[in-house]
Design a protein around this motif. Structure first.
Motif, short mmCIF file in Angstrom:
data_model
loop_
_atom_site.label_atom_id
_atom_site.label_comp_id
_atom_site.label_asym_id
_atom_site.label_seq_id
_atom_site.Cartn_x
_atom_site.Cartn_y
_atom_site.Cartn_z
N VAL A 20 0.83 -1.20 0.00
CA VAL A 20 0.00 0.00 0.00
C VAL A 20 0.87 1.26 0.00
N LEU A 21 1.87 1.31 0.86
CA LEU A 21 2.71 2.52 0.93
C LEU A 21 3.52 2.73 -0.33
N ASP A 22 3.98 1.66 -0.94
CA ASP A 22 4.71 1.81 -2.19
C ASP A 22 3.81 2.40 -3.28
N ARG A 23 2.62 1.84 -3.42
CA ARG A 23 1.68 2.36 -4.41
C ARG A 23 1.25 3.79 -4.07
N LEU A 24 0.99 4.02 -2.79
CA LEU A 24 0.45 5.30 -2.35
C LEU A 24 1.44 6.44 -2.60
N THR A 25 2.66 6.27 -2.16
CA THR A 25 3.62 7.36 -2.31
C THR A 25 3.92 7.63 -3.78
N THR A 26 3.91 6.58 -4.59
CA THR A 26 4.13 6.78 -6.03
C THR A 26 2.98 7.56 -6.65
N ALA A 27 1.75 7.14 -6.36
CA ALA A 27 0.57 7.77 -6.97
C ALA A 27 0.38 9.20 -6.49
N TYR A 28 0.49 9.42 -5.20
CA TYR A 28 0.27 10.76 -4.66
C TYR A 28 1.36 11.73 -5.10
N ALA A 29 2.61 11.29 -5.08
CA ALA A 29 3.71 12.18 -5.47
C ALA A 29 3.55 12.63 -6.92
N ALA A 30 3.10 11.72 -7.77
CA ALA A 30 2.93 12.07 -9.19
C ALA A 30 1.82 13.08 -9.40
N ALA A 31 0.88 13.16 -8.47
CA ALA A 31 -0.27 14.06 -8.61
C ALA A 31 -0.08 15.38 -7.87
N ALA A 32 1.07 15.59 -7.28
CA ALA A 32 1.29 16.79 -6.47
C ALA A 32 1.17 18.06 -7.31
N ASP A 33 0.63 19.09 -6.69
CA ASP A 33 0.46 20.39 -7.33
C ASP A 33 0.94 21.45 -6.34
N PRO A 34 2.18 21.93 -6.48
CA PRO A 34 2.75 22.85 -5.49
C PRO A 34 1.93 24.12 -5.28
N ALA A 35 1.37 24.67 -6.33
CA ALA A 35 0.59 25.90 -6.18
C ALA A 35 -0.65 25.64 -5.33
N ARG A 36 -1.34 24.56 -5.63
CA ARG A 36 -2.53 24.22 -4.84
C ARG A 36 -2.13 23.84 -3.41
N ALA A 37 -0.97 23.22 -3.26
CA ALA A 37 -0.50 22.81 -1.94
C ALA A 37 -0.35 24.01 -1.01
N ALA A 38 0.16 25.10 -1.52
CA ALA A 38 0.35 26.29 -0.70
C ALA A 38 -0.98 26.82 -0.20
N ALA A 39 -1.99 26.84 -1.06
CA ALA A 39 -3.31 27.32 -0.67
C ALA A 39 -3.96 26.39 0.35
N MET A 40 -3.81 25.09 0.14
CA MET A 40 -4.39 24.13 1.07
C MET A 40 -3.73 24.23 2.44
#
Length: 240
Positions: A20-40
């Motif tokens: 689960v962690l291997d799949r999760l970190t791969t999938a989530y990291a690929a979907a990261a959006d730094p601009a949206r991250a700052a607002a969140m």
């Protein structure tokens, strides 16, 4: 980032968690959006960093991550939750909460210390409230002897632990132990913090959907003990 709480419990070995962690970190990291991250992060008072994945996209990714995964046992739940909590970004914590909500019935009363660690480590309402209502509440409902722990938690100096005790019956409806709920509300009625005052009102408002008369009677009898915020929140469903 705000980090409180005791040292984490031991993380059990879990092949399921490895996958689960291997799949999760791969999938989530690929979907990261730094601009949206700052607002969140700003919206959540910068309690933790964010990856910037909006909720619908995150849940879709999570379904992909969990596709074909066997049903976990308690050790798997512990490992997934603690390993997610060790990651800095909040979306991993959200994944852990969703995972535990889905599989709370797989956990024994012995899982309660894990939930306490999650509640008291990088705590904020976005994870604490879901853990309280859907995980701690489920554990107590399945093992009523855990009400003794809730009786201790309600007096805890950590406001998030006390908030969890206040909210753990939130989904019980007609199964609510009203005497205990009202005692908890009165116990913390003088608390100065917004999050406790709000939680008291929320808990009473939710129970008012089941027994509005009992809540109205409590507020009539004890109104002077509750903060105006609490009373306003509690009366939303039943009026003054």
């Amino acid at each position: 980032m705000t980090v409180t709480g005791a040292a984490p419990p031991d993380v059990p070995r879990s092949a399921l968690a490895d996958t689960v962690l291997d799949r999760l970190t791969t999938a989530y990291a690929a979907a990261a959006d730094p601009a949206r991250a700052a607002a969140m992060g700003a919206y959540m008072k910068d309690v933790t960093p964010f990856l910037g994945i909006p909720t619908p996209a995150r849940r879709a990714l999570s379904r992909t991550v969990l596709a074909g995964i066997a049903r976990p046992d308690e050790a798997d739940c512990t490992a997934v939750a603690l390993r997610c909590w060790a990651l800095p970004e909040r979306e991993y914590h959200y994944f852990a909460v969703d995972f535990l909500r889905r599989h709370a019935a797989r956990c024994s009363p012995g899982f309660l210390p894990v939930t306490r660690y999650l509640v008291t480590t990088v705590p904020w309402w976005d994870t604490v409230d879901l853990l309280a209502a859907h995980v701690v509440g489920a554990l107590v409902a399945a093992a009523p002897e855990l009400t003794a722990d809730m009786d201790v938690w309600i007096t805890d100096d950590d406001l998030w632990v006390a908030r969890t005790a206040l909210l753990h019956q939130l989904r019980y409806k007609e199964r609510t132990d009203a005497e205990r709920l009202f005692a908890y509300c009165l116990c913390q009625s003088g608390h100065p913090d917004f999050f406790i005052r709000k939680a008291i009102g929320w808990a009473l408002r939710e129970y008012a959907k089941t027994d509005p008369g009992a809540v109205r009677d409590l507020l009539t009898r004890e109104r002077g003990r509750f903060a105006p915020l609490t009373v306003r929140e509690a009366l939303k469903n039943i009026g003054a």
